[in-house]
Write a protein that holds these residues in place. Structure first.
Motif, short mmCIF file in Angstrom:
data_model
loop_
_atom_site.label_atom_id
_atom_site.label_comp_id
_atom_site.label_asym_id
_atom_site.label_seq_id
_atom_site.Cartn_x
_atom_site.Cartn_y
_atom_site.Cartn_z
N TYR A 165 -1.76 -8.74 -1.18
CA TYR A 165 -2.91 -7.62 -0.91
C TYR A 165 -2.51 -6.49 -1.35
CZ TYR A 165 -6.39 -4.67 0.77
OH TYR A 165 -7.44 -3.61 1.11
N VAL A 216 -10.18 3.98 -3.77
CA VAL A 216 -9.20 2.83 -3.36
C VAL A 216 -9.81 1.72 -4.29
CG1 VAL A 216 -8.11 1.37 -1.89
CG2 VAL A 216 -8.68 4.16 -1.19
N GLU A 258 -3.26 -2.12 -2.74
CA GLU A 258 -4.25 -1.05 -2.69
C GLU A 258 -3.58 -0.12 -3.69
OE1 GLU A 258 -5.40 0.52 0.99
OE2 GLU A 258 -6.29 -1.23 1.59
N ASP A 287 0.87 -1.16 -0.03
CA ASP A 287 0.16 0.12 -0.02
C ASP A 287 0.94 1.19 0.11
OD1 ASP A 287 -1.96 1.92 0.35
OD2 ASP A 287 -2.44 1.37 2.33
N TYR A 329 -8.67 -2.18 -4.43
CA TYR A 329 -8.12 -3.16 -3.75
C TYR A 329 -8.16 -4.53 -4.30
CZ TYR A 329 -12.57 -3.81 -1.17
OH TYR A 329 -13.83 -3.86 -1.06
N HIS A 330 -7.14 -5.14 -4.12
CA HIS A 330 -6.87 -6.41 -4.85
C HIS A 330 -6.06 -7.32 -4.24
CE1 HIS A 330 -7.42 -3.86 -8.71
NE2 HIS A 330 -6.86 -2.78 -7.85
#
Length: 75
Positions: A32, A59, A34, A4, A61-62
């Protein structure tokens, strides 16, 4: 792995590249990520398979799974 970085920094693609090049992720590792939803994801390693993707406001997110490298990638 949780990625992130500041959205406008350009560090997401660089971090992903380094994780892959230095073999810091094992097969099956979950990543993870962002990012700014309006910008989308930068190019990511081919071994990262997207499992989920959603957006909450600004945002994106994946969730990715790291797959084993192909035989051609290990030579």
């Amino acid at each position: 792995m949780f990625l992130d970085p500041p959205f406008t920094s350009g560090l997401l693609g660089e971090a992903a590249r380094m994780l892959e090049e230095r073999h810091w992720l094992g097969a099956g590792a979950l990543i993870y990520v962002e990012c700014a939803a309006r910008e989308g994801l930068p190019p990511l390693p081919a071994a990262w398979r997207e499992l989920k993707a959603k957006q909450a406001g600004e945002v994106g997110y994946h969730l990715f799974a790291h797959t084993a490298p192909l035989a051609a990638d290990t030579e």
